[in-house]
Design an enzyme around this catalytic site. Structure first.
Site, PDB file in Angstrom:
ATOM      1  N   TYR A 143      45.152  29.542 -32.621  1.00 45.71           N
ATOM      2  CA  TYR A 143      44.961  30.086 -31.274  1.00 45.71           C
ATOM      3  C   TYR A 143      45.950  29.421 -30.330  1.00 45.71           C
ATOM      4  O   TYR A 143      46.123  28.198 -30.364  1.00 45.71           O
ATOM      5  CB  TYR A 143      43.532  29.806 -30.795  1.00 45.71           C
ATOM      6  CG  TYR A 143      43.257  30.270 -29.374  1.00 45.71           C
ATOM      7  CD1 TYR A 143      43.205  31.630 -29.064  1.00 45.71           C
ATOM      8  CD2 TYR A 143      43.047  29.349 -28.349  1.00 45.71           C
ATOM      9  CE1 TYR A 143      42.948  32.048 -27.761  1.00 45.71           C
ATOM     10  CE2 TYR A 143      42.789  29.764 -27.053  1.00 45.71           C
ATOM     11  CZ  TYR A 143      42.738  31.112 -26.758  1.00 45.71           C
ATOM     12  OH  TYR A 143      42.484  31.534 -25.475  1.00 45.71           O
ATOM     13  N   ASP A 238      52.580  23.855 -30.955  1.00 50.64           N
ATOM     14  CA  ASP A 238      51.587  23.998 -29.893  1.00 50.64           C
ATOM     15  C   ASP A 238      50.648  22.796 -30.001  1.00 50.64           C
ATOM     16  O   ASP A 238      49.717  22.779 -30.799  1.00 50.64           O
ATOM     17  CB  ASP A 238      50.831  25.320 -30.036  1.00 50.64           C
ATOM     18  CG  ASP A 238      49.759  25.484 -28.960  1.00 50.64           C
ATOM     19  OD1 ASP A 238      49.602  24.554 -28.134  1.00 50.64           O
ATOM     20  OD2 ASP A 238      49.078  26.522 -28.953  1.00 50.64           O
ATOM     21  N   LYS A 266      45.101  20.236 -22.115  1.00 52.95           N
ATOM     22  CA  LYS A 266      43.904  19.456 -22.434  1.00 52.95           C
ATOM     23  C   LYS A 266      44.034  17.967 -22.035  1.00 52.95           C
ATOM     24  O   LYS A 266      43.902  17.669 -20.852  1.00 52.95           O
ATOM     25  CB  LYS A 266      43.517  19.678 -23.895  1.00 52.95           C
ATOM     26  CG  LYS A 266      43.165  21.182 -24.109  1.00 52.95           C
ATOM     27  CD  LYS A 266      42.455  21.513 -25.387  1.00 52.95           C
ATOM     28  CE  LYS A 266      41.940  22.943 -25.323  1.00 52.95           C
ATOM     29  NZ  LYS A 266      42.608  23.899 -26.170  1.00 52.95           N
TER      30      LYS A 266
HETATM   31  C1  LIG Z   1      43.089  25.301 -25.826  1.00 53.71           C
HETATM   32  C2  LIG Z   1      44.342  25.755 -26.473  1.00 53.71           C
HETATM   33  C3  LIG Z   1      45.254  26.622 -25.834  1.00 53.71           C
HETATM   34  C4  LIG Z   1      44.941  27.299 -24.529  1.00 53.71           C
HETATM   35  O1  LIG Z   1      44.793  26.400 -23.487  1.00 53.71           O
HETATM   36  P1  LIG Z   1      43.995  26.874 -22.168  1.00 53.71           P
HETATM   37  O2  LIG Z   1      44.128  25.700 -21.254  1.00 53.71           O
HETATM   38  O3  LIG Z   1      42.604  27.167 -22.614  1.00 53.71           O
HETATM   39  O4  LIG Z   1      44.688  28.081 -21.651  1.00 53.71           O
HETATM   40  C5  LIG Z   1      46.460  26.880 -26.449  1.00 53.71           C
HETATM   41  N1  LIG Z   1      46.757  26.339 -27.639  1.00 53.71           N
HETATM   42  C6  LIG Z   1      45.922  25.518 -28.292  1.00 53.71           C
HETATM   43  C7  LIG Z   1      46.318  24.931 -29.593  1.00 53.71           C
HETATM   44  C8  LIG Z   1      44.678  25.214 -27.732  1.00 53.71           C
HETATM   45  O5  LIG Z   1      43.820  24.431 -28.407  1.00 53.71           O
END
Ligand SMILES: *Cc1c(COP(=O)(O)O)cnc(C)c1O
Length: 427
Positions: A143, A238, A266
């Site tokens: 994701y 990512d 995060k």
């Molecule tokens: C949480 C997450 C996102 C999205 O971040 P948001 O702040 O919720 O938009 C993208 N990539 C990864 C790997 C994530 O865990």
């Protein structure tokens, strides 16, 4: 006794779709009533009924210091008193950029945004602008936020174009996204052999945390780096979840693999909305106003949000921080696995840094299909048993869990003791 959680959920559903501002919060995977939280401190959350929980979600990763760390709260309060937002440059965002470039490998330059979604969306636009190519490769079960070209599921054959996995995503967008199985080196080699010259970027979660926790194989990581270099494609790690979570240098540092672009979120906001993307200077210089790739944000680099992030990064740089966090997380996964074994429950678990995966299966999964084969009903019974006992795990079996520096040995021991009783009922 009246249930404030249920009252609030009933009320929420009248004015918010599904009663939530992000779907997983609705408990659809596990059933039951979502907990509405009133406050949090350290390793604990308190819901609207005043019931306490030991928290293993940590706001989905940001709360690496535990909740409401006094130094972080102070940094936010001091910055807020000076004005919330100027829409103009500030010194603290320069400090943040310098700190990220110092701590994260292969970051010559970085731009701040307000969410992980913005970070990955912008990094992909940049990779396309830099290479002049349209196709992107992503992996099943990873994701990357909710941008159109990333909400794509696998097509029927390996080398087919992807299909939208959400309403509202035009097939014309999804067709530029190639979806491959995670950890499948052969599929990756095949797609590069056939279409290498079209691929702008390969984006992945270098430790997956959004289909439960799945580790990459060494061969997979090496193939990714070699193929992207050979074909002139941009390798995007990512690290929105793994950055400062699996170790001080993220997954790049953990595995010794260099990405071309890295996305963050995060932990770097410490609970406030901060995301970032960065990488090699020659790529980052393609961003406006230096280059032709447009990217902007009214609240990007918000001084109050950045204050929380910067203070968090300062505190987690303390010597021994990751050793302690990793040991505490492993205490949890080892303890849960031992308790399950005692009661004959098919279960296993693994930890990496402050992140963990729990599986109702006898073997650790290495792909989306293997995750899907785990016992969902077993997980749901575990989840509700633990929730009733005051231990808050992610309300879906497709999510990684998180331990913070505020979790004590006694907290984790209490969770293992509660799990022992839940496994006894399951076994
Ligand atoms: C949480 C997450 C996102 C999205 O971040 P948001 O702040 O919720 O938009 C993208 N990539 C990864 C790997 C994530 O865990």
């Amino acid at each position: 006794m009246s249930d404030r959680n249920q009252e609030l959920f009933d009320r929420a559903q009248r004015s918010i779709p599904g009663g939530v501002n992000s779907p997983v919060r609705a408990f659809r995977n596990v059933g039951g009533t979502p907990r509405f939280f009133a406050r949090a401190q350290g390793s604990r959350l308190w819901d609207a009924n005043g019931k306490a929980y030991i928290d293993y979600v940590g706001s989905w990763g940001p709360a690496i210091l535990g909740h409401a760390h006094p130094d972080v709260i102070r940094a936010v309060q001091e910055k807020a008193a000076l004005g919330l937002s100027f829409g103009a440059p500030t010194e603290i965002e320069v400090e943040m950029a310098e700190t990220l470039c110092r701590l994260v490998p292969n970051l010559d330059m970085v731009r701040l945004v307000s969410s992980g979604t913005e970070a990955t969306m912008s990094a992909i636009r940049l990779a396309r602008g830099f290479t002049g190519r349209d196709a992107i490769v992503k992996f099943e079960g990873c994701y990357h936020g909710h941008a159109d070209s990333l909400l794509v599921k696998a097509g029927s054959g390996l080398l087919t174009f992807g299909n939208p996995s959400s309403g509202g995503v035009p097939a014309d967008f999804a067709k530029h996204t190639i979806v491959l199985p995670y950890n499948d080196v052969t599929a990756l080699e095949e797609v590069f052999a056939n279409r290498g010259g079209e691929i702008a970027t390969v984006i992945l979660e270098p430790v997956v945390g959004n289909m439960n926790l799945v580790m990459p194989s060494r061969a997979f990581l090496d193939a990714l780096r070699a193929l992207c270099s050979k074909h002139g494609s941009i390798l995007i790690f990512d690290e929105v979840m793994t950055g400062f979570r699996v170790g001080p240098k993220g997954a790049q540092g953990l595995f010794g693999i260099d990405a071309d672009l890295v996305t963050l979120g995060k932990v770097i906001g410490g609970g406030m909305p901060v995301g970032a993307f960065g990488g090699r200077r020659e790529i980052m210089e393609k961003i406006s106003p230096l280059g032709a790739v447009y990217q902007a944000g009214t609240l990007s680099g918000s001084p109050v949000a950045v204050a929380a992030g910067l203070e968090t990064l300062r505190l987690i740089s303390a010597p021994g921080f990751y050793e302690n966090l990793s040991a505490r997380t492993k205490q949890l996964t080892d303890g849960l696995a031992a308790a399950a074994k005692q009661h004959g429950v098919a279960f296993c678990a693994q930890a990496v840094g402050g992140m963990f995966g729990l599986y109702f299966s006898t073997t650790l999964p290495s792909s989306y299909n293997e995750v899907m084969a785990c016992d969902k009903e077993g997980f749901n019974r575990f989840f509700h048993g633990m929730l009733d006992a005051g231990h808050y795990f992610a309300p879906a079996s497709f999510e990684a869990g998180f331990v913070s520096a505020a979790h004590t040995e006694a907290d984790v021991a209490a969770t293992i003791a509660a799990a022992d009783a839940v496994f006894a009922a399951l076994g």
